[in-house]
Design a protein around this motif. Structure first.
Motif, PDB file in Angstrom:
ATOM      1  N   LEU A   7       0.835  -1.208   0.000  1.00  0.00           N
ATOM      2  CA  LEU A   7       0.000   0.000   0.000  1.00  0.00           C
ATOM      3  C   LEU A   7       0.870   1.259   0.000  1.00  0.00           C
ATOM      4  N   ASN A  51       1.657   6.787  -6.635  1.00  0.00           N
ATOM      5  CA  ASN A  51       0.564   7.698  -6.967  1.00  0.00           C
ATOM      6  C   ASN A  51       0.988   9.159  -6.894  1.00  0.00           C
ATOM      7  N   LEU A  90      -8.658  -0.928   0.335  1.00  0.00           N
ATOM      8  CA  LEU A  90      -7.522  -0.201   0.910  1.00  0.00           C
ATOM      9  C   LEU A  90      -6.675   0.430  -0.200  1.00  0.00           C
ATOM     10  N   ALA A  91      -6.410  -0.343  -1.232  1.00  0.00           N
ATOM     11  CA  ALA A  91      -5.613   0.186  -2.338  1.00  0.00           C
ATOM     12  C   ALA A  91      -6.295   1.405  -2.945  1.00  0.00           C
ATOM     13  N   GLN A 148      -8.030   3.500  -1.518  1.00  0.00           N
ATOM     14  CA  GLN A 148      -7.918   4.657  -0.637  1.00  0.00           C
ATOM     15  C   GLN A 148      -6.569   5.373  -0.741  1.00  0.00           C
ATOM     16  N   VAL A 149      -5.553   4.664  -1.229  1.00  0.00           N
ATOM     17  CA  VAL A 149      -4.235   5.306  -1.274  1.00  0.00           C
ATOM     18  C   VAL A 149      -3.756   5.631  -2.688  1.00  0.00           C
ATOM     19  N   THR A 150      -4.446   5.111  -3.698  1.00  0.00           N
ATOM     20  CA  THR A 150      -3.960   5.363  -5.049  1.00  0.00           C
ATOM     21  C   THR A 150      -5.105   5.369  -6.054  1.00  0.00           C
TER      22      THR A 150
END
Lengths: 455, 455
Positions: free
Chosen positions: A107, A114, B80-81, B83-85
């Motif tokens: 993550l 990103n 989750l992924a 949410q971060v990218t």
């Protein structure tokens, strides 16, 4: 008695050789950054860490990031395990827990990508963290980070799973146990010959005492590995003993700092010759006393009536070692009975107490001792300072302060740069405050205390 | 027209060579069992699976278990992924998702150990699942399960992570994409020369049609790999095409069965010469028609106005192949314009539609076609049966049934053992029921439909 370290709190510090983030035009450095589980507890935390990592890369440095499992992941995995088994094989438990860093590191890598930088994540085994096969508390025996090096050579940021490795003999996944992620970071920094290993936590650095006990405790700007080792061994939670040992052995400069601010933290420097200098170039004298540590995590075991013949003490400690317990202080009492028997007392972590007692009881007949006393209601206080080896009178001041505060002493142990005593657990906080004051460590400002433990 | 397979539903079946769990005194077998995410969705499910695995071991067999990630794990990790990218690198996504099986396999191993058997879990790379480097849909290129074999030789149960492997070129973690866990199981069964690969799901086996559409659909007791391949390629969800392809190529007998019952499921046998026999030794004739499959997951793309010169069709399909899209049916229309242009239609998975269209548009100038039509509102119906190659009249019955039901046909494709047509999506269920009835597949009992998809 000591040069108050608080005088430096606002100064911008660098080390020689320079180990801070370089300004424009400064030398490119290889920085290993370690973030604990509370720093990456959720998506917002992961993105905050990603910002920090990208900033270090954009400043022109090579950056390796070691990351722990997200906040509650380990507890959740342990809970799941508890639902399917009464006692998991250690190999399978390591397999399970190692999923935690796999999640956080991928993550974090995604979050960094990103933001336009390029990152690749590596498991412990991919990063070449080779360990022995003692699951749950494996020790690193070799580090071969050629994949990390290749990523850096391409200009990529390398994200490495903390806490885990691979057994060199069995090729099984292992975990390093307590302090594992810090140790991963330092081991990688050593193998990569990094300029600095930054340990991010939720406090501003290492303090002269636990700020929750001593409100006037001050941040230490610089401390030697030797002293930090004694502080960590004496109960200071901020850095694990293993990590400091490793850093000292391989000459890795540590920078313990807050992930919530840009403040300089505490530099832990491997060589006593490393000098921290303030901007104007004035080198600091090493203070006589660095700090006071305390520890409530140990218990005292007394083996009563040990035959006073050669080899008996060794036999006892072999039994404890086989139970993988780590003994701290040892006192062999003078026998007062006029017989050929003696008592041997030692302290060890409470969590290892049950195993150690079971091992001792199993060996009672063979060793021939009378009985075992066990007391978990103890506390340990330690005063640490490299200066004390050349300054007489430290012991006198130390014991007078405790006596004036009405604290009884149960066990004593010393090294060249440390005095430790065991007291009753309920008197420990008073003892810490008395010693902190007696050695002039109290500052004028009140230390900021953040929540959590930073691990 | 076909021997009703429902007559066998209560009979105890074995295969030659015998592949069922051996009774006392029977030959020891090597069994690979695959359990999907819904079977191990929680602790209770994991313990149920553990019971089943231990029973197979206690019956004297060597047992290898392939397991998917727990129920919702993959969705949670994807969330989750997200949410971060905005878009994760495929390598990092594979690293993240592979944590899912690591959790389920170690928990299953713990649960088995807790029941007194000995189990060890292995990641894809530990189990020797070597793949190419196409992250997210890697293909297996070599299987070297020597660690699994060693575990079996010690009498241990081996638990292997489905869905994942390691790229032989880059040593990076890969995932196999859709049908990945089934494919892992079959690939391991092939490499270990297992007697049977049991695919556990939440239905009793393969049915003559989707029981949710045709309530009188019947369980198929035995089907050839060849027919199963056509069924899977035609939209039957129970087994993924890749897994059946792999099983057929390496001669692995599959047994598709329910994890909620002890009933015999459907045997998928690689060689047409393999006979299923009921206890009395009466061999079964192969039925002419095995079943009806349908599929709503495809879209139809028509490339309009393609210059009718050599190499243009090839150019189009090269573009699609480079976008890693899998084309199914292809029809080249006869040009009706009297010009040197033609239209080319094909179907592909809807999920691959956007990439394929983008790739085509990028190549429009070079290839020189006029425009692209895209239609996702289509359905595909397929009739499968190895017997149809030697029975005339199947096509006539097929098209008459559709005509009688008022279903218009958009595209047609056939193989020796399959007829497929594309219809409007909203007419598909009616078409399936009409064909199922026309070929005498309707049974007297109503099929039991469980919830979930078993994947």
């Amino acid at each position: 008695m000591s040069l108050p370290t608080s005088e430096l709190s606002a100064a911008e510090l660098t080390t020689e050789p320079g180990a801070a983030t370089p300004a424009a035009g400064a030398t490119k450095q290889l920085i290993v950054q370690k973030f604990g589980g509370s720093s990456v507890a959720d998506a917002a935390g992961i993105k905050r860490v990603a910002d920090r990592v990208v900033a270090a890369r954009q400043a022109g440095n090579d950056v390796v990031v070691v990351v722990s499992a997200m906040g509650d992941t380990t507890d959740e995995l342990l809970d799941l395990a508890g639902q399917v088994t009464d006692g998991a094989p250690a190999r399978e438990m390591d397999m399970l827990l190692s999923a935690g860093e796999r999640i956080s590191m991928s993550l974090l890598s995604m979050a960094i990508n990103n933001k336009g930088a390029v990152a690749q994540s590596f498991t412990g085994s991919q990063a070449g963290m080779y360990t022995d096969a003692i699951h749950g508390k494996a020790r690193i025996i070799d580090v071969d980070p050629h994949r990390v090096r290749t990523a850096l050579d391409k200009g990529h940021i390398a994200i490495v799973a903390g806490f885990q490795g691979m057994s060199q003999d069995t090729n099984d996944i292992t975990t390093l146990g307590r302090g594992g992620s810090d140790t991963t970071a330092v081991a990688l920094a050593a193998a990569l010959e990094a300029d600095v290993c930054e340990i991010y936590t939720d406090v501003d650095g290492v303090f002269t005492a636990d700020p929750r006990v001593v409100s006037s405790a001050q941040k230490i700007d610089k401390i030697s590995s030797e002293e930090m080792l004694e502080l960590a061994a004496s109960g200071a939670k901020i850095l694990h003993l293993r990590c400091v040992e490793y850093a000292r052995r391989f000459g890795v400069p540590l920078h313990v700092r807050s992930s919530f601010s840009q403040n300089e933290g505490t530099w832990v420097l491997p060589s006593p010759d490393d000098k921290i200098t303030i901007k104007e170039g004035v080198a600091l004298e090493q203070p006589i006393i660095s700090g006071v540590a305390h520890d409530r995590s140990e218990a005292k075991v007394t083996v009563v009536g040990v035959p006073d013949t050669p080899g008996k003490a060794a036999a006892i400690f072999q039994v404890i070692a086989k139970a993988h317990s780590n003994i701290d202080m040892i006192v062999q009492n003078v026998s007062t009975k006029g017989t050929a028997h003696t008592d041997i007392s030692f302290t060890l972590p409470i969590v290892e107490g049950a195993d150690a007692l079971a091992a001792l009881e199993a060996a009672q007949a063979e060793i021939g001792f009378e009985s075992i006393d066990y007391n978990a209601e103890i506390g340990k206080l330690s005063l640490i300072g490299a200066g004390m080896r050349s300054h007489p009178g430290v012991s006198a001041t130390f014991f007078k302060a405790l006596s004036d505060a009405g604290i009884n002493i149960d066990m004593i142990s010393t090294s060249e740069i440390r005095i430790s005593v065991v007291t009753r657990a309920d008197l420990l906080d008073d003892a810490v405050r008395a010693i902190h004051k007696a050695f002039g460590l109290d500052g004028e400002s009140t230390a900021t205390v953040y929540g959590g433990t930073g691990r």
